[in-house]
Scaffold this motif. Structure first.
Motif, mmCIF file in Angstrom:
data_model
loop_
_atom_site.group_PDB
_atom_site.id
_atom_site.type_symbol
_atom_site.label_atom_id
_atom_site.label_comp_id
_atom_site.label_asym_id
_atom_site.label_seq_id
_atom_site.Cartn_x
_atom_site.Cartn_y
_atom_site.Cartn_z
ATOM 1 N N UNK A 29 0.840 -1.192 0.000
ATOM 2 C CA UNK A 29 0.000 0.000 0.000
ATOM 3 C C UNK A 29 0.879 1.247 0.000
ATOM 4 N N UNK A 30 0.355 2.362 -0.480
ATOM 5 C CA UNK A 30 1.123 3.605 -0.397
ATOM 6 C C UNK A 30 1.354 3.992 1.059
ATOM 7 N N UNK A 31 2.554 4.490 1.345
ATOM 8 C CA UNK A 31 2.903 4.945 2.697
ATOM 9 C C UNK A 31 3.434 6.365 2.606
ATOM 10 N N UNK A 32 2.993 7.216 3.526
ATOM 11 C CA UNK A 32 3.474 8.595 3.574
ATOM 12 C C UNK A 32 3.640 8.987 5.035
ATOM 13 N N UNK A 33 4.889 9.098 5.480
ATOM 14 C CA UNK A 33 5.130 9.450 6.883
ATOM 15 C C UNK A 33 4.796 10.908 7.166
ATOM 16 N N UNK A 34 4.730 11.733 6.139
ATOM 17 C CA UNK A 34 4.389 13.153 6.215
ATOM 18 C C UNK A 34 5.490 13.971 6.913
ATOM 19 N N UNK A 35 5.373 15.275 6.737
ATOM 20 C CA UNK A 35 6.335 16.202 7.314
ATOM 21 C C UNK A 35 6.245 16.160 8.833
ATOM 22 N N UNK A 36 7.366 16.357 9.493
ATOM 23 C CA UNK A 36 7.400 16.270 10.951
ATOM 24 C C UNK A 36 6.559 17.343 11.635
ATOM 25 N N UNK A 37 6.181 18.382 10.931
ATOM 26 C CA UNK A 37 5.312 19.416 11.502
ATOM 27 C C UNK A 37 3.834 19.075 11.371
ATOM 28 N N UNK A 38 3.509 18.073 10.585
ATOM 29 C CA UNK A 38 2.122 17.668 10.407
ATOM 30 C C UNK A 38 1.660 16.936 11.670
ATOM 31 N N UNK A 39 0.533 17.316 12.254
ATOM 32 C CA UNK A 39 0.077 16.641 13.483
ATOM 33 C C UNK A 39 -0.230 15.159 13.298
ATOM 34 N N UNK A 40 -0.373 14.711 12.057
ATOM 35 C CA UNK A 40 -0.661 13.301 11.796
ATOM 36 C C UNK A 40 0.546 12.557 11.225
ATOM 37 N N UNK A 41 1.749 13.128 11.441
ATOM 38 C CA UNK A 41 2.942 12.494 10.885
ATOM 39 C C UNK A 41 3.307 11.237 11.671
ATOM 40 N N UNK A 42 4.097 10.373 11.051
ATOM 41 C CA UNK A 42 4.634 9.176 11.688
ATOM 42 C C UNK A 42 6.074 9.473 12.093
ATOM 43 N N UNK A 43 6.378 9.284 13.371
ATOM 44 C CA UNK A 43 7.722 9.609 13.868
ATOM 45 C C UNK A 43 8.743 8.559 13.468
ATOM 46 N N UNK A 44 8.402 7.291 13.692
ATOM 47 C CA UNK A 44 9.297 6.181 13.358
ATOM 48 C C UNK A 44 8.542 5.185 12.484
ATOM 49 N N UNK A 45 9.246 4.631 11.504
ATOM 50 C CA UNK A 45 8.649 3.605 10.648
ATOM 51 C C UNK A 45 9.687 2.525 10.393
ATOM 52 N N UNK A 46 9.304 1.274 10.633
ATOM 53 C CA UNK A 46 10.214 0.138 10.478
ATOM 54 C C UNK A 46 9.742 -0.765 9.351
ATOM 55 N N UNK A 47 10.679 -1.287 8.581
ATOM 56 C CA UNK A 47 10.341 -2.193 7.486
ATOM 57 C C UNK A 47 11.545 -3.029 7.105
ATOM 58 N N UNK A 48 11.320 -3.959 6.166
ATOM 59 C CA UNK A 48 12.407 -4.841 5.713
ATOM 60 C C UNK A 48 12.178 -5.250 4.276
ATOM 61 N N UNK A 49 13.253 -5.716 3.653
ATOM 62 C CA UNK A 49 13.192 -6.065 2.241
ATOM 63 C C UNK A 49 12.554 -7.401 1.939
ATOM 64 N N UNK A 50 12.678 -8.371 2.846
ATOM 65 C CA UNK A 50 12.279 -9.736 2.472
ATOM 66 C C UNK A 50 10.767 -9.906 2.337
ATOM 67 N N UNK A 51 9.995 -8.959 2.839
ATOM 68 C CA UNK A 51 8.552 -8.969 2.586
ATOM 69 C C UNK A 51 8.180 -7.976 1.479
ATOM 70 N N UNK A 52 9.188 -7.429 0.828
ATOM 71 C CA UNK A 52 8.979 -6.420 -0.210
ATOM 72 C C UNK A 52 9.764 -6.767 -1.479
ATOM 73 N N UNK A 53 9.880 -8.080 -1.764
ATOM 74 C CA UNK A 53 10.449 -8.570 -3.022
ATOM 75 C C UNK A 53 11.952 -8.327 -3.141
ATOM 76 N N UNK A 54 12.643 -8.404 -2.001
ATOM 77 C CA UNK A 54 14.098 -8.275 -1.982
ATOM 78 C C UNK A 54 14.697 -9.508 -1.323
#
Length: 581
Positions: free
Chosen positions: A336-361
């Motif tokens: 799905x599309x992911x957008x952490x947004x700008x850090x000044x946005x009240x709905x931003x994501x501070x930390x985001x974790x991911x890996x390649x092996x579930x993303x075709x790497x």
């Protein structure tokens, strides 16, 4: 009698009309803004890499399809092949077709590579200008679709892989970029003056930008730290916030990887889920109001039900109460599309974790996105080589993030592969990926419901979940169901409790209570991916029906978490784990 022309004669004749361009000029001195790069090699030749932005159009299809890629006859075109001969012939044909600004790359791809100029994965990952990759093209990228496996009583049949929620396969273009790096550019990064070290560093540094684009991040106030997997990325986040006052709030739907790292560093609270498996946002708000919370850790999409919490509302609630937000994007990164947004946005994501092996790497690389300042002010995750700018007999001065947390040599090739896989997804378009997944998930959920005798977990609406369907066949264990699907249908699914025991306990108990039956010990999970299609879903439904009707052909013995399957006196010696993910 005229002597027949040889290939050399044909090439020499074409070069009399065709202008060549040197690799150095193309790389350093020519704007590519409007240019179309045509790679006229055969498909198998592109596995070793291609020029960035190239469109793959084999020489045999040039006259037929060139107008799809180059609509205007005055568009600048550079044609290349392996060594420069076929491209000269192809460029000559284009001139005869009325294209006026055509050049051939002198020495072809081989000279480009010998000069150490940048190459990337196969051109097949690049759509024609203005177009996205079609699903037939995507499917052809995956060798696994041609894989056949043994089945009871029938020899072999084509594998249907529906275990994408556990790990995904890499497309040929990603494998090409990965093996090209290992074969021709393999060296340690940073602090090396020799050519290979510089090229490896260049490849590694490019990956930050590719990953940032995939998640909507900017790298001035934010940064990306590379890890070995999502679990380590989450643990790094827990390390960063370990000394910060306050509690961590997780949820009942979390994978163990987004629960246990927080537990070992301090007290945690847990937001409830409903009987349908959706996050109870009202309870989350209660926890935030009644406690001093430093972090809300939540999945972007459950690995059990595919449920996607409202991350915007979660982020707003957390920030209103002074907490930061960590999103486990292991399942969502490729779906799905992911957008952490700008850090000044009240709905931003501070930390985001991911890996390649579930993303075709390939296996072995993950990342944590987070605020640069926070990541730079805490002690290194693992102090060691590459983390310090100066070491004395009594102390050390550590570099800022991300290097601060890259103790020792990172998995450079794994990071390159992960970045190329995300670029592959971007070439398809994440909106298109999501639409494809919803379409298949709708078919799968509808088919399972219509079968009857099936217990499904999670909300019925495919738009509210990722491409995951977790279910049980009434009266048949999850282990036996998964074994029949594998041994007779050549269908790869997963069974058990999926490293999400709290969530599974809640779901299994709620549905058993509603039905008035016993609580199962686990469930079966089918998860779709890029190269699955309707026929894969239909085969899954057909073999689930056979299980429901007790029409399996083999003789199965279940002992603990092991199944053996036997047909016509032949033991297949097949097994799968019942409770491990």
């Amino acid at each position: 009698m005229t002597q027949p022309w040889t290939l050399e004669d044909l090439v020499k004749d074409a070069r009399g009309r065709v202008t060549e361009i040197a690799a150095e000029e193309l790389h350093h001195g020519t704007s590519r803004q409007e240019m179309v790069l045509l790679d006229v090699r055969e498909a198998e030749e592109t596995a070793g890499g291609t020029l960035e932005g190239a469109v793959h159009l084999p020489r045999g299809l040039l006259e037929l399809r060139v107008q799809e890629h180059v609509a205007r006859r005055d568009t600048p075109v550079v044609v290349y092949c392996g060594g420069g001969n076929r491209s000269a012939l192809a460029a000559d044909v284009l001139l005869k077709m009325g294209y006026t600004r055509v050049r051939s790359l002198a020495g072809g791809f081989e000279r480009w590579r010998r000069l150490g100029l940048p190459i990337t994965g196969g051109a097949g990952v690049r759509p024609p200008p203005g177009k996205k990759l079609g699903w037939d093209e995507v499917r052809r990228e995956f060798a696994i679709v041609a894989r056949c496996v043994p089945v009871l009583g029938e020899g072999e049949r084509a594998l249907v892989y529906m275990d994408h929620a556990a790990s995904t396969h890499a497309p040929s273009s990603v494998l090409g970029a990965y093996t090209e790096f290992v074969a021709r550019e393999y060296a340690n990064i940073h602090r090396g003056t020799h050519h290979l070290s510089r090229k490896a560093t260049e490849r590694f540094e490019e990956c930050y930008g590719i990953i940032a684009r995939h998640v909507g991040a900017e790298l001035q106030r934010g940064t990306i730290c590379f890890t070995s997997n999502t679990t380590q990325a989450i643990d790094l986040c827990a390390h960063v916030l370990a000394e910060r006052p306050g509690l961590v709030v997780t949820t009942e739907m979390e994978h163990h990887s987004n629960e246990l790292p927080h537990r070992r560093r301090g007290p945690t609270l847990r937001a409830r889920v409903t009987d349908e498996g959706e996050l109870d946002l009202g309870h989350l708000e209660e926890l935030l109001r009644g406690n001093r919370v430093k972090l809300v850790a939540v999945t972007a999409g459950s690995n059990v039900t595919g449920v996607m919490p409202d991350l915007r509302r979660v982020a707003r609630l957390a920030h209103e109460h002074g907490a930061l937000v960590l999103v486990d994007a292991a399942q969502a990164l490729a779906r799905m599309p992911i957008d952490v947004r700008d850090l000044d946005d009240p709905e931003h994501i501070d930390f985001l974790a991911g890996a390649g092996h579930k993303a075709y790497a390939p296996f072995g690389a993950g990342f944590l996105y987070g605020p640069r300042a926070l990541l730079s002010e805490v002690p290194p995750y693992i102090p060691g080589g590459g983390t310090a700018s100066r070491v004395t007999a009594s102390g050390a001065e550590y570099l800022p993030a991300p290097d601060r947390h890259h103790g020792g040599t990172p998995n450079i090739a794994g990071v390159v592969g992960m970045a190329r896989a995300l670029a592959f997804l971007q070439a398809i378009g994440m909106e298109e990926v999501r639409e494809h997944e919803v379409r298949l998930t709708e078919r799968m959920l509808r088919g399972l419901r219509e079968l009857g005798g099936i217990t499904l977990y999670g909300p019925p609406d495919a738009h509210k979940r990722l491409g995951v369907a977790t279910f049980n066949v009434d009266g048949v264990s999850d282990l036996l169901t998964a074994a029949v699907l594998s041994e007779e249908g050549a269908i790869a699914v997963r069974n058990g409790r999926f490293c999400s025991h709290l969530y599974m306990d809640k779901l299994l108990a709620a549905r058993a209570k509603a039905a008035g039956g016993e609580v199962p010990t686990g469930a079966v999970r089918a998860s779709v991916g890029l190269y699955n299609d309707e026929s894969d879903v239909d085969r899954l439904l057909e073999y689930v029906r056979r299980v429901r009707d007790r029409q399996w052909r083999g003789r199965y013995q279940v002992k603990g978490d092991v199944v053996s399957a036997e047909f016509a006196g032949r033991c297949a010696d097949q097994w799968m784990e019942a409770t491990k993910d």
